[in-house]
Design a protein around this motif. Structure first.
Motif, short mmCIF file in Angstrom:
data_model
loop_
_atom_site.label_atom_id
_atom_site.label_comp_id
_atom_site.label_asym_id
_atom_site.label_seq_id
_atom_site.Cartn_x
_atom_site.Cartn_y
_atom_site.Cartn_z
N PRO A 159 0.84 -1.20 0.00
CA PRO A 159 0.00 0.00 0.00
C PRO A 159 0.87 1.25 0.00
O PRO A 159 2.05 1.20 0.34
CB PRO A 159 -0.78 -0.12 1.31
CG PRO A 159 0.12 -0.91 2.21
CD PRO A 159 0.86 -1.86 1.31
N ALA A 160 0.29 2.35 -0.38
CA ALA A 160 0.99 3.64 -0.37
C ALA A 160 -0.05 4.75 -0.32
O ALA A 160 -1.20 4.55 -0.71
CB ALA A 160 1.87 3.78 -1.61
N SER A 161 0.37 5.89 0.15
CA SER A 161 -0.49 7.07 0.05
C SER A 161 -0.21 7.79 -1.25
O SER A 161 -1.11 8.40 -1.83
CB SER A 161 -0.29 7.99 1.25
OG SER A 161 1.05 8.43 1.32
N ALA A 162 1.04 7.70 -1.73
CA ALA A 162 1.42 8.31 -3.01
C ALA A 162 2.77 7.75 -3.43
O ALA A 162 3.53 7.23 -2.62
CB ALA A 162 1.51 9.83 -2.88
N VAL A 163 3.05 7.88 -4.73
CA VAL A 163 4.33 7.49 -5.30
C VAL A 163 4.69 8.58 -6.31
O VAL A 163 3.82 9.07 -7.02
CB VAL A 163 4.25 6.12 -6.01
CG1 VAL A 163 5.57 5.76 -6.67
CG2 VAL A 163 3.82 5.03 -5.05
N THR A 193 9.74 6.98 -5.64
CA THR A 193 9.72 7.24 -4.20
C THR A 193 8.30 6.99 -3.70
O THR A 193 7.35 7.59 -4.19
CB THR A 193 10.13 8.69 -3.87
OG1 THR A 193 11.44 8.92 -4.41
CG2 THR A 193 10.13 8.94 -2.37
N ARG A 194 8.19 6.09 -2.74
CA ARG A 194 6.90 5.73 -2.16
C ARG A 194 6.73 6.43 -0.83
O ARG A 194 7.64 6.46 -0.01
CB ARG A 194 6.82 4.23 -1.95
CG ARG A 194 5.61 3.78 -1.14
CD ARG A 194 5.75 2.31 -0.72
NE ARG A 194 4.74 1.96 0.25
CZ ARG A 194 4.90 2.00 1.57
NH1 ARG A 194 6.05 2.35 2.08
NH2 ARG A 194 3.91 1.67 2.38
N MET A 195 5.54 6.96 -0.61
CA MET A 195 5.19 7.50 0.70
C MET A 195 4.07 6.63 1.25
O MET A 195 3.00 6.52 0.65
CB MET A 195 4.74 8.96 0.61
CG MET A 195 4.54 9.58 1.98
SD MET A 195 4.20 11.35 1.92
CE MET A 195 2.54 11.34 1.26
N GLY A 196 4.36 5.98 2.37
CA GLY A 196 3.36 5.14 3.01
C GLY A 196 2.47 5.97 3.92
O GLY A 196 2.31 7.17 3.74
N TRP A 197 1.95 5.31 4.96
CA TRP A 197 1.03 5.98 5.88
C TRP A 197 1.69 6.35 7.19
O TRP A 197 1.04 6.78 8.12
CB TRP A 197 -0.22 5.14 6.08
CG TRP A 197 -1.01 5.06 4.81
CD1 TRP A 197 -1.12 3.99 3.98
CD2 TRP A 197 -1.78 6.10 4.22
NE1 TRP A 197 -1.90 4.31 2.89
CE2 TRP A 197 -2.33 5.60 3.02
CE3 TRP A 197 -2.07 7.42 4.56
CZ2 TRP A 197 -3.13 6.36 2.18
CZ3 TRP A 197 -2.87 8.18 3.73
CH2 TRP A 197 -3.40 7.64 2.55
N GLY A 198 3.02 6.16 7.31
CA GLY A 198 3.75 6.72 8.43
C GLY A 198 4.22 5.78 9.52
O GLY A 198 4.87 6.22 10.46
N VAL A 252 -0.16 9.34 -8.17
CA VAL A 252 1.16 9.31 -8.79
C VAL A 252 1.52 10.78 -9.02
O VAL A 252 0.93 11.45 -9.85
CB VAL A 252 1.18 8.52 -10.11
CG1 VAL A 252 2.57 8.56 -10.73
CG2 VAL A 252 0.73 7.08 -9.89
N LEU A 253 2.44 11.27 -8.21
CA LEU A 253 2.77 12.70 -8.18
C LEU A 253 4.15 12.96 -8.79
O LEU A 253 4.97 12.05 -8.92
CB LEU A 253 2.75 13.18 -6.73
CG LEU A 253 1.48 12.87 -5.92
CD1 LEU A 253 1.64 13.31 -4.47
CD2 LEU A 253 0.26 13.52 -6.56
N ASP A 254 4.40 14.21 -9.14
CA ASP A 254 5.71 14.57 -9.66
C ASP A 254 6.80 14.35 -8.61
O ASP A 254 7.91 13.93 -8.94
CB ASP A 254 5.73 16.03 -10.11
CG ASP A 254 4.91 16.25 -11.37
OD1 ASP A 254 4.71 15.29 -12.13
OD2 ASP A 254 4.46 17.39 -11.58
#
Length: 194
Positions: free
Chosen positions: A127-131, A136-141, A167-169
């Protein structure tokens, strides 16, 4: 500097959590069909016989239809169980039988295999909140998947599962954040080169 990055991550997570919470049900239902199709395509393409995945919560992309397909297709499925010490145990799951685990997250019911069972996986779906577009993956902390991936000597392909608009810059990155090899959205499979 590190506290600025942590603050930026918390703020972005809050925004993404709210976006998921308010996403219309018909949009989520349509997206879940796409997630399942793309996850099946990826598993077939990689000929992944053992797949480490997760039981999605109500606000995450739904993994259950994919898990049902994987099991019906004779693939082995490993599902995580969060531990108090910040590590993940794994259990073979059926995608249906579950209980409420640590932090209220769904967990499989079954024999615990321990943290090293992940080394058997041919594909890891997380899972991820954003990539971001660099992987680079950002999870939920909580850092469970970062610790797991960081401890693996030989890691199979790792794909995060997110909605298209997640999916962000660029996402804020800290030294412990483990990158992913790709991302699965409802409309596409993206691979990153590292």
């Amino acid at each position: 500097m590190a506290s600025d990055v942590s603050h930026d991550k918390r703020a972005l997570r809050a925004e993404l959590r709210e976006r998921r919470r308010t996403r219309p049900a018909h949009v989520v239902d349509s997206a879940n069909l796409g997630f399942t199709a793309n996850l099946v395509e990826l598993a077939r393409e990689l000929d992944a016989r053992t797949i480490a995945c997760y039981l999605s919560t109500s606000f995450e992309p739904d993994t259950r239809e994919f898990l049902n397909w994987a099991l019906a297709d004779g693939r082995r499925v490993l599902l995580p169980i969060a531990r108090q010490d910040g590590l993940l145990d794994w259990a073979e799951g059926d995608g249906e039988t579950e209980t409420e685990g640590l932090y209220g997250l769904p967990e499989p019911v079954g024999g615990i295999l321990g943290p090293i069972a992940i080394n058997d996986a041919d594909l890891i779906l997380i899972p991820a909140s954003a990539v971001d577009t660099r992987g680079t993956r950002m999870g939920w902390g909580r850092g469970y998947f970062d610790r797991t991936l960081g401890s693996m000597e030989k890691c199979p392909p790792v794909f995060a599962v997110v909605f298209d608009d997640e999916v962000l810059d660029e996402v804020p990155r800290e030294i412990h954040d483990a990158p992913v090899d790709g991302v699965v959205t409802p409309t596409k499979i993206i691979r990153f080169t590292r």
